[in-house]
Design a protein around this motif. Sequence first.
Motif, PDB file in Angstrom:
ATOM      1  N   ASP A   1      37.296  21.066 -43.742  1.00  0.00           N
ATOM      2  CA  ASP A   1      38.170  21.059 -44.912  1.00  0.00           C
ATOM      3  C   ASP A   1      37.352  20.856 -46.180  1.00  0.00           C
ATOM      4  OD1 ASP A   1      40.391  21.405 -43.328  1.00  0.00           O
ATOM      5  OD2 ASP A   1      40.829  19.256 -43.179  1.00  0.00           O
ATOM      6  N   GLY A   2      37.532  21.748 -47.151  1.00  0.00           N
ATOM      7  CA  GLY A   2      36.813  21.658 -48.419  1.00  0.00           C
ATOM      8  C   GLY A   2      35.557  22.506 -48.473  1.00  0.00           C
ATOM      9  N   ARG A   3      35.288  23.298 -47.443  1.00  0.00           N
ATOM     10  CA  ARG A   3      34.038  24.071 -47.375  1.00  0.00           C
ATOM     11  C   ARG A   3      33.883  25.056 -48.529  1.00  0.00           C
ATOM     12  NH1 ARG A   3      37.344  25.852 -43.466  1.00  0.00           N
ATOM     13  NH2 ARG A   3      38.014  28.030 -43.557  1.00  0.00           N
ATOM     14  N   LYS A   4      35.006  25.590 -49.026  1.00  0.00           N
ATOM     15  CA  LYS A   4      34.930  26.586 -50.101  1.00  0.00           C
ATOM     16  C   LYS A   4      34.386  26.000 -51.405  1.00  0.00           C
ATOM     17  CE  LYS A   4      38.281  29.612 -48.093  1.00  0.00           C
ATOM     18  NZ  LYS A   4      39.644  29.927 -47.904  1.00  0.00           N
ATOM     19  N   GLU A   5      34.462  24.689 -51.553  1.00  0.00           N
ATOM     20  CA  GLU A   5      33.933  24.029 -52.747  1.00  0.00           C
ATOM     21  C   GLU A   5      32.401  24.097 -52.819  1.00  0.00           C
ATOM     22  OE1 GLU A   5      35.518  22.474 -55.290  1.00  0.00           O
ATOM     23  OE2 GLU A   5      37.403  23.164 -54.420  1.00  0.00           O
ATOM     24  N   PHE A   6      31.763  24.325 -51.676  1.00  0.00           N
ATOM     25  CA  PHE A   6      30.312  24.220 -51.605  1.00  0.00           C
ATOM     26  C   PHE A   6      29.577  25.531 -51.376  1.00  0.00           C
ATOM     27  CE2 PHE A   6      32.012  20.088 -50.492  1.00  0.00           C
ATOM     28  CZ  PHE A   6      31.270  19.269 -51.312  1.00  0.00           C
ATOM     29  N   SER A   7      30.229  26.509 -50.832  1.00  0.00           N
ATOM     30  CA  SER A   7      29.570  27.734 -50.402  1.00  0.00           C
ATOM     31  C   SER A   7      28.740  28.388 -51.512  1.00  0.00           C
ATOM     32  CB  SER A   7      30.619  28.719 -49.889  1.00  0.00           C
ATOM     33  OG  SER A   7      29.989  29.858 -49.374  1.00  0.00           O
ATOM     34  N   LYS A   8      27.441  28.547 -51.218  1.00  0.00           N
ATOM     35  CA  LYS A   8      26.461  29.251 -52.068  1.00  0.00           C
ATOM     36  C   LYS A   8      26.284  28.649 -53.464  1.00  0.00           C
ATOM     37  CE  LYS A   8      25.585  32.155 -48.855  1.00  0.00           C
ATOM     38  NZ  LYS A   8      24.400  31.952 -48.048  1.00  0.00           N
ATOM     39  N   LYS A   9      26.559  27.367 -53.643  1.00  0.00           N
ATOM     40  CA  LYS A   9      26.339  26.707 -54.935  1.00  0.00           C
ATOM     41  C   LYS A   9      24.979  26.019 -54.938  1.00  0.00           C
ATOM     42  CE  LYS A   9      31.094  25.993 -56.293  1.00  0.00           C
ATOM     43  NZ  LYS A   9      32.115  25.031 -56.656  1.00  0.00           N
ATOM     44  N   HIS A  10      24.395  25.907 -56.118  1.00  0.00           N
ATOM     45  CA  HIS A  10      23.108  25.214 -56.260  1.00  0.00           C
ATOM     46  C   HIS A  10      23.284  23.726 -55.987  1.00  0.00           C
ATOM     47  CE1 HIS A  10      20.495  28.395 -57.657  1.00  0.00           C
ATOM     48  NE2 HIS A  10      21.470  28.822 -58.442  1.00  0.00           N
ATOM     49  N   ILE A  11      22.270  23.123 -55.385  1.00  0.00           N
ATOM     50  CA  ILE A  11      22.346  21.697 -55.086  1.00  0.00           C
ATOM     51  C   ILE A  11      22.160  20.881 -56.366  1.00  0.00           C
ATOM     52  CG2 ILE A  11      21.550  22.025 -52.716  1.00  0.00           C
ATOM     53  CD1 ILE A  11      18.828  20.838 -53.650  1.00  0.00           C
ATOM     54  N   SER A  12      22.629  19.640 -56.335  1.00  0.00           N
ATOM     55  CA  SER A  12      22.511  18.743 -57.489  1.00  0.00           C
ATOM     56  C   SER A  12      21.108  18.133 -57.548  1.00  0.00           C
ATOM     57  CB  SER A  12      23.544  17.623 -57.395  1.00  0.00           C
ATOM     58  OG  SER A  12      23.231  16.770 -56.305  1.00  0.00           O
ATOM     59  N   GLU A  13      20.754  17.624 -58.708  1.00  0.00           N
ATOM     60  CA  GLU A  13      19.451  16.949 -58.868  1.00  0.00           C
ATOM     61  C   GLU A  13      19.372  15.708 -57.984  1.00  0.00           C
ATOM     62  OE1 GLU A  13      18.110  16.174 -62.851  1.00  0.00           O
ATOM     63  OE2 GLU A  13      18.839  18.129 -63.544  1.00  0.00           O
ATOM     64  N   GLN A  14      20.494  14.992 -57.820  1.00  0.00           N
ATOM     65  CA  GLN A  14      20.502  13.795 -56.976  1.00  0.00           C
ATOM     66  C   GLN A  14      20.194  14.144 -55.519  1.00  0.00           C
ATOM     67  OE1 GLN A  14      22.944  14.704 -59.180  1.00  0.00           O
ATOM     68  NE2 GLN A  14      24.137  12.932 -59.830  1.00  0.00           N
ATOM     69  N   LEU A  15      20.780  15.224 -55.025  1.00  0.00           N
ATOM     70  CA  LEU A  15      20.507  15.656 -53.654  1.00  0.00           C
ATOM     71  C   LEU A  15      19.049  16.095 -53.527  1.00  0.00           C
ATOM     72  CD1 LEU A  15      21.240  16.343 -50.761  1.00  0.00           C
ATOM     73  CD2 LEU A  15      22.240  18.494 -51.581  1.00  0.00           C
ATOM     74  N   GLU A  16      18.562  16.779 -54.525  1.00  0.00           N
ATOM     75  CA  GLU A  16      17.158  17.219 -54.525  1.00  0.00           C
ATOM     76  C   GLU A  16      16.216  16.012 -54.431  1.00  0.00           C
ATOM     77  OE1 GLU A  16      14.320  20.178 -57.189  1.00  0.00           O
ATOM     78  OE2 GLU A  16      16.454  20.034 -57.653  1.00  0.00           O
ATOM     79  N   LYS A  17      16.516  14.939 -55.142  1.00  0.00           N
ATOM     80  CA  LYS A  17      15.684  13.725 -55.093  1.00  0.00           C
ATOM     81  C   LYS A  17      15.724  13.060 -53.720  1.00  0.00           C
ATOM     82  CE  LYS A  17      15.734  12.721 -59.981  1.00  0.00           C
ATOM     83  NZ  LYS A  17      16.319  11.984 -61.071  1.00  0.00           N
ATOM     84  N   ILE A  18      16.888  13.047 -53.098  1.00  0.00           N
ATOM     85  CA  ILE A  18      16.998  12.471 -51.752  1.00  0.00           C
ATOM     86  C   ILE A  18      16.138  13.279 -50.780  1.00  0.00           C
ATOM     87  CG2 ILE A  18      18.567  12.156 -49.787  1.00  0.00           C
ATOM     88  CD1 ILE A  18      20.702  11.335 -51.896  1.00  0.00           C
ATOM     89  N   MET A  19      16.192  14.597 -50.890  1.00  0.00           N
ATOM     90  CA  MET A  19      15.389  15.445 -50.010  1.00  0.00           C
ATOM     91  C   MET A  19      13.890  15.243 -50.258  1.00  0.00           C
ATOM     92  SD  MET A  19      17.496  18.983 -49.438  1.00  0.00           S
ATOM     93  CE  MET A  19      17.527  19.505 -51.121  1.00  0.00           C
ATOM     94  N   GLN A  20      13.501  15.096 -51.513  1.00  0.00           N
ATOM     95  CA  GLN A  20      12.089  14.870 -51.830  1.00  0.00           C
ATOM     96  C   GLN A  20      11.602  13.549 -51.245  1.00  0.00           C
ATOM     97  OE1 GLN A  20      12.075  15.185 -56.113  1.00  0.00           O
ATOM     98  NE2 GLN A  20      11.953  17.413 -56.079  1.00  0.00           N
ATOM     99  N   GLY A  21      12.487  12.559 -51.177  1.00  0.00           N
ATOM    100  CA  GLY A  21      12.142  11.260 -50.600  1.00  0.00           C
ATOM    101  C   GLY A  21      12.059  11.284 -49.079  1.00  0.00           C
ATOM    102  N   ARG A  22      12.597  12.332 -48.466  1.00  0.00           N
ATOM    103  CA  ARG A  22      12.528  12.537 -47.013  1.00  0.00           C
ATOM    104  C   ARG A  22      13.123  11.378 -46.212  1.00  0.00           C
ATOM    105  NH1 ARG A  22       8.766  15.328 -49.417  1.00  0.00           N
ATOM    106  NH2 ARG A  22       7.851  17.219 -48.578  1.00  0.00           N
ATOM    107  N   ARG A  23      14.139  10.718 -46.775  1.00  0.00           N
ATOM    108  CA  ARG A  23      14.802   9.606 -46.085  1.00  0.00           C
ATOM    109  C   ARG A  23      16.301   9.875 -46.054  1.00  0.00           C
ATOM    110  NH1 ARG A  23      11.543   4.967 -45.554  1.00  0.00           N
ATOM    111  NH2 ARG A  23      13.438   3.862 -45.030  1.00  0.00           N
ATOM    112  N   SER A  24      16.936   9.436 -44.996  1.00  0.00           N
ATOM    113  CA  SER A  24      18.382   9.600 -44.863  1.00  0.00           C
ATOM    114  C   SER A  24      19.106   8.752 -45.896  1.00  0.00           C
ATOM    115  CB  SER A  24      18.825   9.177 -43.456  1.00  0.00           C
ATOM    116  OG  SER A  24      18.229   9.984 -42.488  1.00  0.00           O
ATOM    117  N   TYR A  25      20.286   9.197 -46.283  1.00  0.00           N
ATOM    118  CA  TYR A  25      21.104   8.492 -47.262  1.00  0.00           C
ATOM    119  C   TYR A  25      22.517   8.374 -46.696  1.00  0.00           C
ATOM    120  CZ  TYR A  25      23.322   7.288 -51.692  1.00  0.00           C
ATOM    121  OH  TYR A  25      24.026   6.650 -52.689  1.00  0.00           O
ATOM    122  N   ILE A  26      23.025   7.159 -46.665  1.00  0.00           N
ATOM    123  CA  ILE A  26      24.371   6.904 -46.149  1.00  0.00           C
ATOM    124  C   ILE A  26      25.119   6.090 -47.193  1.00  0.00           C
ATOM    125  CG2 ILE A  26      25.730   5.873 -44.278  1.00  0.00           C
ATOM    126  CD1 ILE A  26      23.038   6.081 -42.617  1.00  0.00           C
TER     127      ILE A  26
END
Length: 181
Positions: free
Chosen positions: A87-112
């Motif tokens: 539910d809600g998948r259409k909100e995300f399809s093919k959109k650019h990721i946010s800067e906050q998500l990019e920083k989490i990925m660069q840190g290579r650590r899980s976020y909960i």
Amino acid sequence: MKATGIVRRIDELGRVVIPKEIRRTLRIKDGDPLEIFTDRDELMLKKYSPIATLEKFSEGTTKSLSDLSGCLAVICDTDEILYASGDGRKEFSKKHISEQLEKIMQGRRSYIANLAEGGDIVPLTDGADFKATAQIIVPIVAGGDCLGAVSLLSGEEGAKMENAAVKLCRLTADILANQFE
């Protein structure tokens, strides 16, 4: 294809400089891999996404993750949301990721994060209307490089991401990463 009006010469080593404005617009950073395509007398460069090469596998994995967890499941590369299921998948399809998500990925650590426990929900994209109340983000890391992330989102009031959902998300990220090692 859209002409930019910019002309560059190839140097003696076969290199061409991509103008800064174009790199910024296309979100190409130093060290980003580019895939080269040719068609007759045309040459096209495209930002390379290893996760996107696993199209059917990643799409099926996202659906399975959503079905098993009961949450919205998302898989992205380092630029955009590639697959979303639930539910809600259409909100995300093919959109650019946010800067906050990019920083989490660069840190290579899980976020909960769980709003019920005072956690901060990180938007996966800029401008998505999905109101998450709990989330998990697990980077997909292969060979030391972050290739993307797997995320679970819940919009239920008072939702909490349980340990089983965290393990499921980590398992999914590990399976995807193992496809490249």
